[in-house]
Design an enzyme around this catalytic site. Structure first.
Site, PDB file in Angstrom:
ATOM      1  N   ASP A  14     -42.425 -10.463  -5.937  1.00 48.18           N
ATOM      2  CA  ASP A  14     -40.912 -10.257  -6.151  1.00 48.18           C
ATOM      3  C   ASP A  14     -40.642 -10.278  -7.563  1.00 48.18           C
ATOM      4  O   ASP A  14     -39.513 -10.593  -7.755  1.00 48.18           O
ATOM      5  CB  ASP A  14     -40.007 -11.085  -5.347  1.00 48.18           C
ATOM      6  CG  ASP A  14     -40.166 -11.061  -3.842  1.00 48.18           C
ATOM      7  OD1 ASP A  14     -40.362 -10.024  -3.389  1.00 48.18           O
ATOM      8  OD2 ASP A  14     -40.095 -12.132  -3.309  1.00 48.18           O
ATOM      9  N   LYS A  17     -41.734  -5.690  -9.271  1.00 54.04           N
ATOM     10  CA  LYS A  17     -42.618  -4.474  -9.498  1.00 54.04           C
ATOM     11  C   LYS A  17     -42.143  -3.135  -9.110  1.00 54.04           C
ATOM     12  O   LYS A  17     -42.509  -2.139  -9.729  1.00 54.04           O
ATOM     13  CB  LYS A  17     -43.729  -4.933  -8.433  1.00 54.04           C
ATOM     14  CG  LYS A  17     -44.495  -6.253  -8.964  1.00 54.04           C
ATOM     15  CD  LYS A  17     -45.763  -6.462  -7.775  1.00 54.04           C
ATOM     16  CE  LYS A  17     -45.211  -6.802  -6.655  1.00 54.04           C
ATOM     17  NZ  LYS A  17     -44.441  -7.980  -6.460  1.00 54.04           N
ATOM     18  N   GLY A  41     -41.564  -5.821  -0.031  1.00 48.97           N
ATOM     19  CA  GLY A  41     -40.198  -5.325  -0.340  1.00 48.97           C
ATOM     20  C   GLY A  41     -40.123  -5.050  -1.684  1.00 48.97           C
ATOM     21  O   GLY A  41     -39.753  -6.130  -2.439  1.00 48.97           O
ATOM     22  N   HIS A  42     -40.336  -3.619  -2.255  1.00 45.69           N
ATOM     23  CA  HIS A  42     -40.269  -3.365  -3.566  1.00 45.69           C
ATOM     24  C   HIS A  42     -38.722  -2.380  -3.727  1.00 45.69           C
ATOM     25  O   HIS A  42     -38.603  -1.462  -3.142  1.00 45.69           O
ATOM     26  CB  HIS A  42     -41.215  -2.396  -3.962  1.00 45.69           C
ATOM     27  CG  HIS A  42     -42.360  -3.304  -3.825  1.00 45.69           C
ATOM     28  ND1 HIS A  42     -43.619  -2.676  -4.221  1.00 45.69           N
ATOM     29  CD2 HIS A  42     -43.173  -4.590  -3.737  1.00 45.69           C
ATOM     30  CE1 HIS A  42     -44.694  -3.598  -4.190  1.00 45.69           C
ATOM     31  NE2 HIS A  42     -44.196  -4.615  -3.849  1.00 45.69           N
ATOM     32  N   THR A 130     -44.396 -13.450   6.588  1.00 46.43           N
ATOM     33  CA  THR A 130     -43.489 -12.558   6.653  1.00 46.43           C
ATOM     34  C   THR A 130     -43.440 -12.197   8.285  1.00 46.43           C
ATOM     35  O   THR A 130     -42.389 -11.591   8.711  1.00 46.43           O
ATOM     36  CB  THR A 130     -43.403 -11.288   5.967  1.00 46.43           C
ATOM     37  OG1 THR A 130     -44.894 -10.717   6.067  1.00 46.43           O
ATOM     38  CG2 THR A 130     -43.253 -11.818   4.500  1.00 46.43           C
ATOM     39  N   GLN A 225     -47.175  -8.125  -3.530  1.00 46.12           N
ATOM     40  CA  GLN A 225     -47.321  -9.464  -3.612  1.00 46.12           C
ATOM     41  C   GLN A 225     -47.550  -9.850  -5.211  1.00 46.12           C
ATOM     42  O   GLN A 225     -47.047  -9.097  -6.104  1.00 46.12           O
ATOM     43  CB  GLN A 225     -48.309 -10.175  -2.689  1.00 46.12           C
ATOM     44  CG  GLN A 225     -47.922 -10.113  -1.294  1.00 46.12           C
ATOM     45  CD  GLN A 225     -48.277  -8.777  -0.543  1.00 46.12           C
ATOM     46  OE1 GLN A 225     -49.344  -8.279  -0.456  1.00 46.12           O
ATOM     47  NE2 GLN A 225     -47.108  -8.063   0.090  1.00 46.12           N
TER      48      GLN A 225
HETATM   49  P1  GDP Z   1     -40.867  -6.617  -5.996  1.00 46.20           P
HETATM   50  O1  GDP Z   1     -41.192  -7.256  -4.707  1.00 46.20           O
HETATM   51  O2  GDP Z   1     -41.858  -7.298  -7.280  1.00 46.20           O
HETATM   52  O3  GDP Z   1     -40.642  -5.354  -6.219  1.00 46.20           O
HETATM   53  O4  GDP Z   1     -39.323  -7.154  -6.320  1.00 46.20           O
HETATM   54  P2  GDP Z   1     -38.118  -7.309  -5.454  1.00 46.20           P
HETATM   55  O5  GDP Z   1     -37.651  -5.919  -5.162  1.00 46.20           O
HETATM   56  O6  GDP Z   1     -38.494  -8.062  -4.113  1.00 46.20           O
HETATM   57  O7  GDP Z   1     -37.118  -8.083  -6.035  1.00 46.20           O
HETATM   58  C1  GDP Z   1     -36.628  -8.013  -7.510  1.00 46.20           C
HETATM   59  C2  GDP Z   1     -35.168  -8.016  -7.369  1.00 46.20           C
HETATM   60  O8  GDP Z   1     -34.763  -7.901  -8.613  1.00 46.20           O
HETATM   61  C3  GDP Z   1     -34.472  -6.702  -6.772  1.00 46.20           C
HETATM   62  O9  GDP Z   1     -33.313  -6.717  -6.089  1.00 46.20           O
HETATM   63  C4  GDP Z   1     -34.536  -5.671  -8.077  1.00 46.20           C
HETATM   64  O10 GDP Z   1     -33.278  -4.644  -7.912  1.00 46.20           O
HETATM   65  C5  GDP Z   1     -33.790  -6.984  -9.090  1.00 46.20           C
HETATM   66  N1  GDP Z   1     -34.322  -6.523 -10.348  1.00 46.20           N
HETATM   67  C6  GDP Z   1     -35.436  -5.992 -11.045  1.00 46.20           C
HETATM   68  N2  GDP Z   1     -35.526  -6.062 -12.372  1.00 46.20           N
HETATM   69  C7  GDP Z   1     -34.197  -6.629 -12.570  1.00 46.20           C
HETATM   70  C8  GDP Z   1     -33.723  -6.848 -13.852  1.00 46.20           C
HETATM   71  O11 GDP Z   1     -34.252  -6.742 -14.980  1.00 46.20           O
HETATM   72  N3  GDP Z   1     -32.612  -7.410 -13.657  1.00 46.20           N
HETATM   73  C9  GDP Z   1     -31.908  -7.693 -12.871  1.00 46.20           C
HETATM   74  N4  GDP Z   1     -30.555  -8.187 -12.811  1.00 46.20           N
HETATM   75  N5  GDP Z   1     -32.266  -7.525 -11.594  1.00 46.20           N
HETATM   76  C10 GDP Z   1     -33.599  -6.876 -11.514  1.00 46.20           C
HETATM   77  P1  IMO Z   2     -43.758  -8.060  -2.614  1.00 48.04           P
HETATM   78  O1  IMO Z   2     -44.562  -7.091  -2.651  1.00 48.04           O
HETATM   79  C1  IMO Z   2     -43.114 -12.380  -2.173  1.00 48.04           C
HETATM   80  C2  IMO Z   2     -45.534 -14.189   1.106  1.00 48.04           C
HETATM   81  C3  IMO Z   2     -44.917 -14.741   2.348  1.00 48.04           C
HETATM   82  C4  IMO Z   2     -45.874 -16.167   2.429  1.00 48.04           C
HETATM   83  C5  IMO Z   2     -47.261 -15.545   2.111  1.00 48.04           C
HETATM   84  C6  IMO Z   2     -48.218 -15.005   3.347  1.00 48.04           C
HETATM   85  O2  IMO Z   2     -42.399  -7.784  -2.388  1.00 48.04           O
HETATM   86  O3  IMO Z   2     -43.585  -8.982  -3.936  1.00 48.04           O
HETATM   87  P2  IMO Z   2     -47.955 -12.834   4.702  1.00 48.04           P
HETATM   88  O4  IMO Z   2     -46.762 -12.095   5.542  1.00 48.04           O
HETATM   89  O5  IMO Z   2     -48.299 -11.793   3.680  1.00 48.04           O
HETATM   90  O6  IMO Z   2     -49.051 -13.183   5.592  1.00 48.04           O
HETATM   91  O7  IMO Z   2     -47.202 -14.122   4.301  1.00 48.04           O
HETATM   92  O8  IMO Z   2     -47.078 -14.337   1.262  1.00 48.04           O
HETATM   93  N1  IMO Z   2     -45.212 -12.916   0.756  1.00 48.04           N
HETATM   94  C7  IMO Z   2     -44.558 -12.447  -0.282  1.00 48.04           C
HETATM   95  N2  IMO Z   2     -43.819 -13.169  -1.153  1.00 48.04           N
HETATM   96  N3  IMO Z   2     -43.394 -11.134  -2.096  1.00 48.04           N
HETATM   97  C8  IMO Z   2     -43.831 -10.394  -1.249  1.00 48.04           C
HETATM   98  O9  IMO Z   2     -44.059  -9.085  -1.569  1.00 48.04           O
HETATM   99  C9  IMO Z   2     -44.750 -11.132  -0.325  1.00 48.04           C
HETATM  100  N4  IMO Z   2     -45.561 -10.810   0.861  1.00 48.04           N
HETATM  101  C10 IMO Z   2     -45.888 -11.838   1.232  1.00 48.04           C
HETATM  102  O10 IMO Z   2     -43.533 -15.185   2.012  1.00 48.04           O
HETATM  103  O11 IMO Z   2     -45.511 -17.059   1.650  1.00 48.04           O
HETATM  104 MG    MG Z   3     -40.592  -7.983  -3.103  1.00 49.06          MG
END
Ligand code: GDP
Ligand code: IMO
Ligand code: MG
Length: 432
Positions: A14, A17, A41-42, A130, A225
């Site tokens: 999270d 990415k 979840g990207h 998850t 991840q």
């Molecule tokens: P990922 O799994 O690494 O792709 O990250 P996620 O999408 O799960 O979580 C990142 C969250 O931060 C999302 O809601 C993005 O829209 C948000 N986000 C990403 N970069 C920025 C930033 O520079 N500033 C703010 N305020 N939000 C951001």
């Molecule tokens: P992105 O790609 C954050 C965490 C779960 C749990 C552990 C194992 O959006 O960054 P799993 O279902 O993979 O066996 O769970 O990994 N986890 C994540 N945490 N971002 C993710 O993906 C994750 N994918 C799995 O919360 O702790």
């Molecule tokens: Mg994510």
């Protein structure tokens, strides 16, 4: 000479990415996922539209890019179908530009059922997965009994293997968790019917990627991840079951290490973790709550509140080493805008001994004391900033501190969720 790049999470996932890959993807022809599954979840924001990509590579939101799902990914056909449909409803078609490896392993309903039963039985010791069936599918892969996408090409053989597997899972889950049995016949037929929809996408991804690279096309490998969730390098056993670190890009797509020219690590300007497991720089109470609210730190897929804390230098140094990071991208700088002071985890201590290396034992991680350095806050709005010169001096000092301490240059800073909301510090990272 084209340059192929792997983008990897530095922390526990999270990190942003999705936003980063979407921003960088403009410079590449192909975006390839190499591990994980619909546990990811990207989030990508394009204008008014918000996409949360789970199985599909983020490149899919750009209509001129090809998206590739590598052999290292585990695929739930129902999750894939739903994601394709959601995208189509939003006006984006995947036709002709989605390729799925014919060597990728499948997630079947018994994987999800087994995971739920196992997690429930763990009680307080649960991993906090998850519950998408990711772990059990990789277990079957390593156990040499998994079903792969290519098995779908021979339905008769698939039926035979699948029914035998359901019977085996039923015996195990009844014995361990008193779980009710699944109907082998019904499960197999329903699954086959559903999974047939994947057949047109199947291809030998290694052949495709290597051929396209030979033709001069650039490939962006999108990690899911993060490094500290990697099966080998993460905070085991509180990890996911795949190779999230940069090395996974090779095993997960069939592309050799000599063909990937750079590894870019994405890290938040602070830190978060979702699920159980050690988090040395976690900020508990009101401090953590403040970051969570300002940063909107709730799971993109599960909606679970993310645990929040501070940037951890020993962790980032560790991540830089195991990934061989060429540069870092720091996201969500804007979330720290209001703070008077920003703590940075600088060193660890156990039993009076200070050290800077990330330890292997979970017990050490749980016990260690963190020594912080405090950077002065900039207390100015950086949201949406696009020029280095527009960043407050103290924000630049903070970034320099992170870069100096980790020993890796910062290529870009993200200042908002949208594509253009970023400050380039070193655009050379994109040059072939
Ligand atoms: P990922 O799994 O690494 O792709 O990250 P996620 O999408 O799960 O979580 C990142 C969250 O931060 C999302 O809601 C993005 O829209 C948000 N986000 C990403 N970069 C920025 C930033 O520079 N500033 C703010 N305020 N939000 C951001
Ligand atoms: P992105 O790609 C954050 C965490 C779960 C749990 C552990 C194992 O959006 O960054 P799993 O279902 O993979 O066996 O769970 O990994 N986890 C994540 N945490 N971002 C993710 O993906 C994750 N994918 C799995 O919360 O702790
Ligand atoms: Mg994510």
């Amino acid at each position: 000479m084209p340059k192929n790049v792997v983008v990897v999470g530095v922390q526990w996932g999270d990190e942003g990415k999705g936003k980063v890959v979407d921003t960088l993807a403009g410079h590449f022809s192909i975006v390839a996922r190499y591990q994980g599954g619909a546990n990811a979840g990207h989030t990508v924001l394009v204008g008014e539209r918000k996409y949360v990509l789970q199985l599909l590579p983020t490149g899919i939101v750009r209509p001129d890019k090809t998206a590739v799902i590598g052999n290292g990914v585990v695929i739930d056909p129902e999750a894939l179908r739903q994601e394709i449909r959601k995208l189509r409803d939003a006006g984006t078609s995947v036709d002709g530009r989605l390729l799925v490896s014919d060597r990728a392993h499948l997630i079947l309903p018994y994987h999800r059922a087994h995971e739920a039963a196992a997690e429930n039985a763990r009680g307080d010791g649960k991993i906090g997965t998850t519950r998408k069936g990711i772990g059990p599918s990789y277990e079957d892969k390593a156990g040499r009994r998994g079903l792969r996408t290519s098995d779908l090409r021979n339905p008769a053989k698939f039926r035979e293997k699948c029914k035998a597997l359901v019977a085996e899972k039923n015996r195990i889950d009844a014995a361990l968790y008193s779980a009710p049995p699944l109907d082998a016949e019904e499960l197999t037929e329903k699954f086959l019917q559903l999974a047939e929809g994947m057949l047109p996408y199947l291809t030998d991804v290694s052949v495709y990627l290597n051929t396209e690279m030979d033709r001069g096309k650039r490939v962006l490998f999108e990690g899911a991840q993060g490094t500290l969730l990697d099966l080998d390098h993460g905070t085991y056993p509180y990890v996911t079951c795949s190779s999230a670190a940069a090395g996974g890009a090779c095993t997960g797509t069939g592309v050799g290490p000599t063909r990937i020219n750079a590894a870019i690590g994405v890290s938040k300007a602070y830190a978060t973790r979702v699920g159980s497991g050690p988090f040395p720089t976690e900020a508990l109470g009101a401090e953590g709550e403040k970051i969570r609210e300002r940063g909107g730190e709730y799971g993109a897929v599960t909606g679970r509140p993310r645990r929040c804390g501070w940037f951890d230098v020993p962790l980032a140094r560790y991540s830089a080493r195991v990934n061989g990071l060429s540069s870092m991208i720091i996201t969500k700088l804007d979330i720290l805008d209001t703070l008077a002071e920003v703590p940075v985890g600088a060193e660890y201590e156990i039993k009076g001994k200070r050290f800077k290396d990330f330890p292997a034992e979970i017990e050490c991680l749980e016990q260690l004391k963190v020594h912080y350095r405090t950077a002065p806050g900039w207390q100015k709005d950086t949201f949406g900033t696009r020029e280095v010169s527009q960043l407050p001096q103290r924000a630049r000092d903070y970034l320099n501190l992170l870069s100096d301490q980790v020993g890796v240059k910062i290529a870009m800073v993200s200042t908002g969720p949208e594509r253009e909301q970023c400050v380039w510090m070193d655009e050379a990272v994109l040059c072939p």
